[in-house]
Design a protein around this motif. Structure first.
Motif: not given
Length: 296
Positions: A36-42, A101-104, A108-121, A229-231
């Motif tokens: 699971v990826a937690l992404t921020g402004a960077g 890269a995150v979308a790829r 590919a099934g390696l990344l189960e979910g994305i939680v983002t703090q960004n508001v840019d879509g 918790e599932d990650a």
């Protein structure tokens, strides 16, 4: 917003100095899947949307405060004047190599979910799916008085009609801020006509985002906790974790024994939770990771 992600092969940056030992740990963790990826402004700085803090962790700009926006018509007028002037630049931002890269990795099934703090879509525009927007999205606007939702594009059209010639005669700082606004002359702000709700006539139209000092809806927080918790691994991308809104998920993962890896420039908040911290640009690490794990 302009359409379509940038193909990964067109955004590959040149190789740069990266902590190879840390990178090997990151590659192993992501290669095992269940991430699971937690992404921020960077994530979005390479797309022209700056973050609130530089690599030294210090806040570079003063963001809009929730209490000020809700309680002051003058503050709402100032925000909407700046947001109106900044929308063209903000909405023109395109996904960068890190988003692709995150979308790829998700595809590919390696990344189960994305939680983002960004508001840019930009995650979604890069092809990612099921993105949990922790702080909402600037694409949406809500009336705080009657709850009527409206698209940001429609609000921009209304403001254009209500403020003819405003953009042509108003000098701006040019740099789009993280809230999607720009700095403009205070005198121009005083003449600006802020939007009103077409349903109830109220003047408390607010972008559907969590301003500083506001609260993330409880249901969204619980969904994010469930994802973490599932990650198998929590990977933090482009966040200093200075704000508890994101840091709490790192603390939960560490408490459960879930490995945490961080890739961001500069220092990051943490009390020993991250297993590895790469002080690197996301554009230097994530496309390389995709190439190593999935091929060109």
């Amino acid at each position: 917003m302009s359409a379509g992600p940038v193909p990964l092969e067109h955004t590959m940056p040149p190789r740069s100095d990266v902590d190879e030992q840390g990178y090997a740990v990151l590659r192993r963790l992501v290669g095992d899947g269940g991430v699971v990826a937690l992404t921020g402004a960077g994530m979005s700085t390479a797309s022209g949307i700056p973050d609130y803090r530089g690599p030294d962790g210090r806040r570079r700009v003063q963001p809009m405060q929730h209490g000020e926006f809700v309680g002051s018509a003058e503050a709402r007028q100032r925000y909407w004047a700046r947001a109106f002037a900044g929308w063209t630049g903000f909405s023109a931002a395109r996904p960068n190599a890190a988003h692709v890269a995150v979308a790829r990795l998700q595809e590919a099934g390696l990344l189960e979910g994305i939680v983002t703090q960004n508001v840019d879509g930009l995650h979604q525009r890069a092809g990612a799916e099921e993105v949990l927007e922790l702080h909402g999205s600037l694409d949406r606007v809500t009336c705080l008085d009657c709850g009527e939702p409206v698209s940001r594009a429609h609000v921009q059209e209304w403001l254009d009609v209500a403020n003819p010639g405003f953009l042509a005669r108003t000098a701006t700082s040019g740099e789009v801020r993280p809230d999607g606004d720009v700095v403009i002359d205070p005198g121009a702000v005083r003449l600006f006509r802020a939007p009103r709700c077409l349903v109830c006539g109220g003047d408390r139209l607010k972008p559907d985002v969590v301003f500083f000092g506001g609260s993330v809806p409880r249901a969204v927080v619980e969904q994010a906790f469930a994802m973490v918790e599932d990650a198998s691994t929590l990977v933090v991308l482009g966040s200093s974790l200075r704000v508890m809104s994101g840091y709490r998920f790192v603390r939960r993962a560490a408490r459960l024994g879930i490995p945490v890896a961080v890739v961001t420039r500069g220092e990051t908040r943490g009390e020993g939770e991250p297993l590895v911290h790469l002080d690197s640009l996301l554009g230097d690490v994530l496309p390389r990771l995709v190439e190593d794990l999935l091929g060109p």
